[in-house]
Design a protein around this motif. Structure first.
Motif, PDB file in Angstrom:
ATOM      1  N   GLU A  49       0.816  -1.219   0.000  1.00 30.12           N
ATOM      2  CA  GLU A  49       0.000   0.000   0.000  1.00 30.12           C
ATOM      3  C   GLU A  49       0.849   1.269   0.000  1.00 30.12           C
ATOM      4  OE1 GLU A  49      -3.057   0.089   2.970  1.00 30.12           O
ATOM      5  OE2 GLU A  49      -4.314  -1.271   1.780  1.00 30.12           O
ATOM      6  N   GLY A  50       2.176   1.112  -0.014  1.00 27.73           N
ATOM      7  CA  GLY A  50       3.054   2.267  -0.110  1.00 27.73           C
ATOM      8  C   GLY A  50       3.572   2.796   1.208  1.00 27.73           C
ATOM      9  N   HIS A  51       3.291   2.116   2.303  1.00 24.01           N
ATOM     10  CA  HIS A  51       3.772   2.558   3.610  1.00 24.01           C
ATOM     11  C   HIS A  51       5.242   2.196   3.801  1.00 24.01           C
ATOM     12  CE1 HIS A  51      -0.355   3.470   4.608  1.00 24.01           C
ATOM     13  NE2 HIS A  51      -0.718   2.209   4.419  1.00 24.01           N
ATOM     14  N   VAL A  52       5.927   2.966   4.618  1.00 29.35           N
ATOM     15  CA  VAL A  52       7.308   2.660   5.004  1.00 29.35           C
ATOM     16  C   VAL A  52       7.219   1.883   6.309  1.00 29.35           C
ATOM     17  CG1 VAL A  52       9.559   3.597   5.645  1.00 29.35           C
ATOM     18  CG2 VAL A  52       8.160   4.751   3.907  1.00 29.35           C
ATOM     19  N   VAL A  53       7.721   0.662   6.309  1.00 28.63           N
ATOM     20  CA  VAL A  53       7.478  -0.260   7.422  1.00 28.63           C
ATOM     21  C   VAL A  53       8.777  -0.689   8.099  1.00 28.63           C
ATOM     22  CG1 VAL A  53       6.467  -2.476   8.084  1.00 28.63           C
ATOM     23  CG2 VAL A  53       5.417  -1.119   6.248  1.00 28.63           C
ATOM     24  N   ALA A  54       8.781  -0.636   9.415  1.00 23.27           N
ATOM     25  CA  ALA A  54       9.839  -1.248  10.220  1.00 23.27           C
ATOM     26  C   ALA A  54       9.244  -2.490  10.856  1.00 23.27           C
ATOM     27  CB  ALA A  54      10.340  -0.293  11.292  1.00 23.27           C
ATOM     28  N   GLY A  55       9.969  -3.601  10.782  1.00 20.92           N
ATOM     29  CA  GLY A  55       9.488  -4.834  11.375  1.00 20.92           C
ATOM     30  C   GLY A  55      10.374  -5.234  12.537  1.00 20.92           C
ATOM     31  N   MET A  56       9.804  -5.290  13.733  1.00 24.00           N
ATOM     32  CA  MET A  56      10.584  -5.630  14.921  1.00 24.00           C
ATOM     33  C   MET A  56      10.481  -7.112  15.242  1.00 24.00           C
ATOM     34  SD  MET A  56      10.261  -4.128  18.802  1.00 24.00           S
ATOM     35  CE  MET A  56       9.729  -5.496  19.841  1.00 24.00           C
ATOM     36  N   THR A  57      11.625  -7.712  15.554  1.00 21.01           N
ATOM     37  CA  THR A  57      11.697  -9.081  16.032  1.00 21.01           C
ATOM     38  C   THR A  57      12.767  -9.136  17.111  1.00 21.01           C
ATOM     39  OG1 THR A  57      12.200 -11.377  15.426  1.00 21.01           O
ATOM     40  CG2 THR A  57      13.347  -9.668  14.193  1.00 21.01           C
ATOM     41  N   ARG A  58      12.636 -10.060  18.043  1.00 19.61           N
ATOM     42  CA  ARG A  58      13.679 -10.202  19.060  1.00 19.61           C
ATOM     43  C   ARG A  58      14.762 -11.163  18.598  1.00 19.61           C
ATOM     44  NH1 ARG A  58       9.817 -13.107  23.541  1.00 19.61           N
ATOM     45  NH2 ARG A  58       9.087 -14.834  22.240  1.00 19.61           N
ATOM     46  N   SER A  59      14.558 -11.809  17.441  1.00 18.74           N
ATOM     47  CA  SER A  59      15.503 -12.788  16.923  1.00 18.74           C
ATOM     48  C   SER A  59      16.294 -12.216  15.749  1.00 18.74           C
ATOM     49  CB  SER A  59      14.745 -14.046  16.471  1.00 18.74           C
ATOM     50  OG  SER A  59      15.597 -14.932  15.787  1.00 18.74           O
ATOM     51  N   ALA A  60      17.601 -12.097  15.921  1.00 17.26           N
ATOM     52  CA  ALA A  60      18.439 -11.569  14.844  1.00 17.26           C
ATOM     53  C   ALA A  60      18.366 -12.457  13.608  1.00 17.26           C
ATOM     54  CB  ALA A  60      19.884 -11.459  15.323  1.00 17.26           C
ATOM     55  N   GLY A  61      18.084 -13.743  13.805  1.00 16.31           N
ATOM     56  CA  GLY A  61      17.996 -14.668  12.690  1.00 16.31           C
ATOM     57  C   GLY A  61      16.809 -14.420  11.773  1.00 16.31           C
TER      58      GLY A  61
END
Length: 219
Positions: free
Chosen positions: A23-35
């Protein structure tokens, strides 16, 4: 918009991220796993590795991205459904301390909205019900949106082939039906299959509510 998805590698989060990107949004995705950072980058998100219980690191990450909207799709649940009871305290902590920390980080970043998942069925334990209710109240008090998802079914869930009893929602539909919460007024919404509720209107997004979720790797 700039959208920060906490719990982005979970079963709803991993489906929600590409929908937001499309949809054109700028997204940051958080995870606690570096993998899982590579997975999130492949979905089109800016990977953020952070632990919701590390308040300083979490706040730095959220403030640095400067989101307008934060999706709270965090849970602490096992891969095996038979172990759910053993994870109860861990998931309660995610819905209490985790929610509190994420809301504080959102306030520090001056995010306009927090959208948090919840569940649309009643838990058998009074203690668990109280934690879920407090989680919802905290989000609503911050002017946010709570999405109460039906039980998830489909690939990656506890019900990969046969749907569970109502209330229920296919995980792909759960992600898709989370998008209207971006512009819905503050409050609570139900995301469930109309067949699950046995009522034609139950599957519709109603003005009096908003959205929330239950997934394997959720809150």
């Amino acid at each position: 918009m700039r959208i920060f998805v906490a719990g982005a590698s979970g079963v709803i989060g991993a489906r929600l991220v590409p929908l937001l990107v499309a949809e054109g949004h700028v997204v940051a995705g958080m995870t606690r796993s570096a993998g899982k950072a590579g997975l999130l980058a492949g979905l089109g998100a800016e990977p953020v590795v952070a632990d919701v219980f590390d308040t300083e690191a979490l706040t730095r990450a959220v403030v640095s991205f400067a989101p307008e909207v934060i999706f709270h799709q965090l849970t602490d649940l096992p891969d095996n459904a038979g172990e759910i009871a053993a994870y109860g305290d861990r998931n309660d902590r995610m819905r209490s301390e985790g929610t509190r920390n994420l809301l504080a980080a959102a306030a520090a970043a001056r995010a306009a909205r927090v959208i948090a998942q919840s569940i649309s069925w009643e838990l058998p334990s009074a203690t668990r019900r109280a934690v879920t209710a407090a989680h919802e109240r905290a989000v609503l008090a911050a002017g946010g949106v709570v999405i109460r998802y039906g039980q998830l079914y489909g690939p990656g869930t506890y019900y990969p082939s046969a749907p569970p009893g109502p209330p229920r929602i296919h995980v792909d539909d759960a992600a898709r039906q989370s998008l209207p919460a971006l512009t819905a007024p503050a409050g609570v919404t139900l995301v469930a299959d109309d067949r699950a509720a046995g009522d034609h209107e139950a599957g519709h997004h109603e003005a009096g509510g908003r959205a929330a979720g239950n997934r394997k790797d959720q809150p």
